[in-house]
Design an enzyme around this catalytic site. Structure first.
Site: not given
Ligand SMILES: NC(=O)C1=CN([C@@H]2O[C@H](COP(=O)(O)OP(=O)(O)OC[C@H]3O[C@@H](n4cnc5c(N)ncnc54)[C@H](O)[C@@H]3O)[C@@H](O)[C@H]2O)C=CC1
Ligand SMILES: O=C([O-])CC(=O)C(=O)O
Length: 358
Positions: A54, A57, A162, A195, A198, A222
């Protein structure tokens, strides 16, 4: 006057104990007013969400945006560095979620206990010249340790992973959960939302539309060629020239590298990723709440192809992934892309599985 001095003393005492870890919050020290003594105890309805990594970035803007999400009642912020500062800062936002900070490995279990959703952006990011797979050696171990904590403390939580390389870290988490006997494939989701974000943005630019009106499924995985935008399934329906298709596919597949190069050594996508992660986490929470028709793309345990994991459109519900949709009709360009994607993806999945089994 006496009353006002008392109030100031109490406020000073509270400030000196901002967001201690949960085990300390439960104790009352003589002469001090801990947060747990305050009348508000975060009893508002909503979900309990932990962010691991947490202070990073992605983690910081992600934490801020989750604090703004009305579906969140309790927000746990865990990191191996700097989480007390981030927690103190975010806890001052006048939104509903109660924020608690957790620092270091020995507070991991407290951070995870009771969570409904765990979001994991812990791990190192790329620098120019690196692939996502170059992060494997460091991030695989981080994800393994965190997954062991989840298996022990909140085995029923929905996990949004992630940390890169997602194509390998999701299989690592699956193996850890299997070993612990807690594996529920519906609850493990690799986050590929960036993705899609974007794809919607770049396609909208080409078509001259508002990106909020555009929707493109992005399937596969990914990393590089494993990111397969299905431009033939764009909504609203429209067609692309060969040049547009090649330009858009390449830009979507290399979106991460575009940011890594622009940041020139200062990391990879963080702000757009936090936005995408919150969009995805919000969809998971709406599914948990029982909302109908919540559909997003994610990298999940899957039987859509012969590979054990694959990103595609999934319907989210009370148990996590409740339905995985088939890929639908592909054009020739996409069929060729799919074969390339599967070839690379198979190796990355296998790498994660064998690491976790070691
Ligand atoms: N899935 C996706 O679409 C995307 C994934 N990423 C990935 O997300 C990860 C994080 O990226 P950034 O936030 O930019 O990196 P960062 O380095 O800014 O932050 C990572 C945070 O993780 C923390 N951390 C390290 N080891 C930890 C552990 N064992 N437990 C808990 N926290 C730990 C660090 O202290 C740091 O605060 C990277 O692996 C990056 O490649 C980045 C962008 C998009
Ligand atoms: O490119 C990276 O390393 C970070 C990432 O996954 C992305 O931005 O899609």
């Amino acid at each position: 006057m006496q009353q006002s001095t008392d109030i100031h003393r109490r406020i000073a005492q509270i400030s000196s104990h901002i967001n201690p870890p949960i085990n300390q919050q439960q104790q009352v020290e003589e002469g001090n007013l801990w947060r747990s003594d305050c009348r508000a105890k975060g009893g508002s309805p909503g979900f309990k969400v932990a962010i691991l990594g947490a202070a990073g970035g992605i983690g910081q803007p992600l934490a801020m945006l989750m604090k703004m999400n009305p579906l969140v009642a309790v927000l746990h912020l865990y990191d191996v560095v700097n989480s007390p500062g981030v927690t103190a800062d975010i806890s001052h936002m006048d939104t509903g979620a109660v924020v608690r900070g957790f620092l270091g490995q020995n507070q991991l279990e407290d951070a995870l206990t009771g969570m409904d959703l765990v979001i994991i952006p812990a791990g190192v990011p790329r620098k120019p010249g690196m692939t996502r797979d170059d992060l494997f050696n460091i991030n695989a171990g981080i994800v393994k340790t965190i997954s062991e904590g989840i298996a022990k403390c909140c085995p029923k939580a929905i996990v949004n992973l992630i940390s890169n390389p997602v194509n390998s870290t999701v299989p690592i988490a699956a193996e850890v959960f299997k070993k612990a006997g807690t594996y529920d494939p519906r609850r493990l989701l690799g986050v590929t939302m960036l993705d899609v974000v974007r794809a919607n943005t770049f396609v909208a630019e080409v078509l001259g539309l508002d990106p909020r009106e555009v929707s493109i499924p992005v399937v596969g995985g990914h990393a590089g060629v494993t990111i397969l935008p299905l431009l033939s399934q764009v909504k609203p329906a429209c067609s692309f020239t060969k040049e547009e298709t090649e330009y858009l596919t390449s830009r979507i597949q290399n979106g991460g590298t575009e940011v890594v190069e622009a940041k020139a050594g200062a990391g990879s996508a963080t702000l757009s990723m936090a936005y995408a992660a919150v969009k995805f986490a919000d969809a998971c929470l709406r599914g948990l709440r029982g909302d109908a028709g919540v559909v997003e793309c994610a990298f999940v345990p899957s039987q859509v192809t012969e590979l054990p994991f694959f990103a595609s459109r999934v319907r989210l519900g009370r148990s996590g992934v409740e339905e995985i949709y088939p890929l639908g009709p592909l054009n020739e360009y996409e069929r060729v892309g799919l074969e390339k994607a599967k070839k690379e993806l198979g190796g990355s999945i296998e790498k994660g599985v064998s690491f976790a089994k070691k």
